[in-house]
Each structure stands twice: as C-alpha cells, then as structure tokens.
Design a protein around this motif. Sequence first.
Motif, PDB file in Angstrom:
ATOM      1  N   CYS A  19      25.187  42.135  34.796  1.00  0.00           N
ATOM      2  CA  CYS A  19      24.743  42.106  33.405  1.00  0.00           C
ATOM      3  C   CYS A  19      23.221  42.217  33.340  1.00  0.00           C
ATOM      4  CB  CYS A  19      25.203  40.819  32.733  1.00  0.00           C
ATOM      5  SG  CYS A  19      24.594  40.636  31.030  1.00  0.00           S
ATOM      6  N   GLU A  25      26.018  36.944  35.402  1.00  0.00           N
ATOM      7  CA  GLU A  25      27.188  37.458  34.696  1.00  0.00           C
ATOM      8  C   GLU A  25      27.427  38.924  35.070  1.00  0.00           C
ATOM      9  OE1 GLU A  25      29.263  35.873  32.853  1.00  0.00           O
ATOM     10  OE2 GLU A  25      28.229  34.007  32.381  1.00  0.00           O
ATOM     11  N   ASP A  26      28.689  39.338  35.005  1.00  0.00           N
ATOM     12  CA  ASP A  26      29.055  40.736  35.180  1.00  0.00           C
ATOM     13  C   ASP A  26      29.437  41.325  33.829  1.00  0.00           C
ATOM     14  OD1 ASP A  26      28.663  40.803  37.912  1.00  0.00           O
ATOM     15  OD2 ASP A  26      30.713  40.193  38.370  1.00  0.00           O
ATOM     16  N   GLU A  27      29.211  42.619  33.671  1.00  0.00           N
ATOM     17  CA  GLU A  27      29.603  43.284  32.437  1.00  0.00           C
ATOM     18  C   GLU A  27      30.599  44.399  32.712  1.00  0.00           C
ATOM     19  OE1 GLU A  27      26.589  45.438  30.348  1.00  0.00           O
ATOM     20  OE2 GLU A  27      26.180  46.802  32.008  1.00  0.00           O
ATOM     21  N   CYS A  63      33.730  42.357  28.576  1.00  0.00           N
ATOM     22  CA  CYS A  63      33.558  41.459  29.706  1.00  0.00           C
ATOM     23  C   CYS A  63      34.691  40.430  29.748  1.00  0.00           C
ATOM     24  CB  CYS A  63      32.200  40.764  29.625  1.00  0.00           C
ATOM     25  SG  CYS A  63      30.818  41.928  29.447  1.00  0.00           S
ATOM     26  N   GLU A  64      35.114  40.085  30.959  1.00  0.00           N
ATOM     27  CA  GLU A  64      36.278  39.228  31.116  1.00  0.00           C
ATOM     28  C   GLU A  64      35.988  37.764  30.798  1.00  0.00           C
ATOM     29  OE1 GLU A  64      37.747  39.909  35.026  1.00  0.00           O
ATOM     30  OE2 GLU A  64      38.297  42.005  34.632  1.00  0.00           O
ATOM     31  N   THR A  65      34.788  37.292  31.083  1.00  0.00           N
ATOM     32  CA  THR A  65      34.502  35.864  30.938  1.00  0.00           C
ATOM     33  C   THR A  65      33.365  35.562  29.965  1.00  0.00           C
ATOM     34  OG1 THR A  65      32.959  35.893  32.815  1.00  0.00           O
ATOM     35  CG2 THR A  65      35.278  35.422  33.295  1.00  0.00           C
ATOM     36  N   CYS A  66      32.869  36.547  29.270  1.00  0.00           N
ATOM     37  CA  CYS A  66      31.689  36.353  28.427  1.00  0.00           C
ATOM     38  C   CYS A  66      31.840  37.117  27.118  1.00  0.00           C
ATOM     39  CB  CYS A  66      30.432  36.817  29.168  1.00  0.00           C
ATOM     40  SG  CYS A  66      28.903  36.636  28.224  1.00  0.00           S
ATOM     41  N   ARG A  67      31.416  36.495  26.025  1.00  0.00           N
ATOM     42  CA  ARG A  67      31.417  37.135  24.711  1.00  0.00           C
ATOM     43  C   ARG A  67      30.048  36.996  24.059  1.00  0.00           C
ATOM     44  NH1 ARG A  67      35.225  38.660  26.829  1.00  0.00           N
ATOM     45  NH2 ARG A  67      37.403  38.773  26.161  1.00  0.00           N
TER      46      ARG A  67
END
Length: 249
Positions: A19, A25-27, A63-67
């Motif tokens: 990210c 974080e990954d995006e 993204c799987e874990t982030c909004r």
Amino acid sequence: MTSHSINSPQFFLTAPSACPYLPGEDERKVFTHLVGPKARELNDLLTQGGFRRSQNIAYRPACETCRACVSVRILANEFTPRKTMRRVSAANSDLVATDYPAEPSSEQFTLFRRYLDSRHRAGGMADMTIGDYAMMVEDTHVSSRVIEYRLRAPGDGVAEAPTGRLIAVALTDVMSDGLSMVYSFFDPSEARRSLGTYMILDHIQRAQAEGLPHVYLGYWVKGSPKMDYKTRFLPQEHLLAQGWKRFES
C-alpha cells in the motif's frame, strides 16, 4: 481491443502489492476497461460508485483487510471558501486558466517531470517517460479536458492562447453530475501559492458555473498525512457502505 457493454462490464482483480499510503498494509484493486460507445456513461456510473479513472481503466480498492480508502466529492453548490482559501485565490489572481482538449505537450511533460522529481521521486509514476505521459492524457474514451494555469503575460486576452509561464496543470473528466480531478501537478518552486488548493477551488467554481453539483477528489485515507487536505473542502460527501453520506469534520 475488446469493447464492453455498459450493462455487462468485465471486472478483474489485481494481485496484492504494498500500500502506498499505509505502512504494513497490502492493496488490491478491482478494475474494468472504459472503451466503446458507452464508455462515458459507464465512467459516470463507476465514479459515482467509488471508482477512479486511469487512462482507459476504471479501478477501485478491493483490499481484503482494509477499508481506509474513502471516495470524496465536494458539494459544489453549497461550498463557501474559508478565509485561508480566499487568501489562496488572491495569491493566484495573476494566473490565467485555460481549458483545452485532452492533448499532451512537451511543456506539460517538463513541468510534470519537475513535479514528480520533487514530490514523488519514489512513487509508482517516478519512471514515466514522455510517451507514458502522453498516454495518461490522451488515452481516454470519456469526456476529458486539460486545464493549464499560466502566469498572466502582456497580451493575454488578446492573443489566441495565453503565453505566460506554465505553472500548473489539471487533467479533468467532465461527468453528468460533476468534475472529476483525475490528476494534477504544479511547479514545486511555487509552493507559496498553494497551487493544489487553488486548482481545487478553480474546479469548484467551474462546476458551479456549469451547474454541476459535485467535484470528485478521489480517495481520502484517514491516517495518511498526504491525504488530509481533501477534508478541508466542506461541505462534502464520503461514499460509505450505506451510500454517499455527508461528512462532518
């Protein structure tokens, strides 16, 4: 190139990558192509649904874990500039803004490179060539414009086009319900002018003049200092799970 119907666009998902806004974080992004006779209508619908445009691609975070990425649009008809914003407008009263078709120039690219080298040397656009820049501007199937901001020079208003020094540029999509600021850049040596703020104020005025209710600013990421400026332009709406909701600072 395959043309997709506005009624059945094909969507794709990117692989995870780091990210650029939040460390650790990954995006991932979901995207589709904006091509064919219905590209403009599809761009309108997708932008209203939280997508952004890059060339002939519309994308949004998946993204799987982030909004954290939240779409932001200014309510142009209700906007009144703050005192500090009025100062920015006054500081740039010597500029001439001109709206052109989405066509690149070597002068724009020179300014673009200066901006990237000063502000985004480690970013994903850092290695863009003049060919890449040309594609960014002209590879569009929607209603796109380039707005140039130049220092006022003698004869401006009489000649066909302003001739003063180019210090800022905005690539903008004209939509049915507003203006979407796709990308903007400016002369890094003119920091005192707050040109990023000035271009947003100018777009609000343009939307008001054209009777368009919104100016779309892309994504705001809470916790990312580089995004904080977007929430200064009030009133505005944020796209949440329940739809567009008025943002209270």
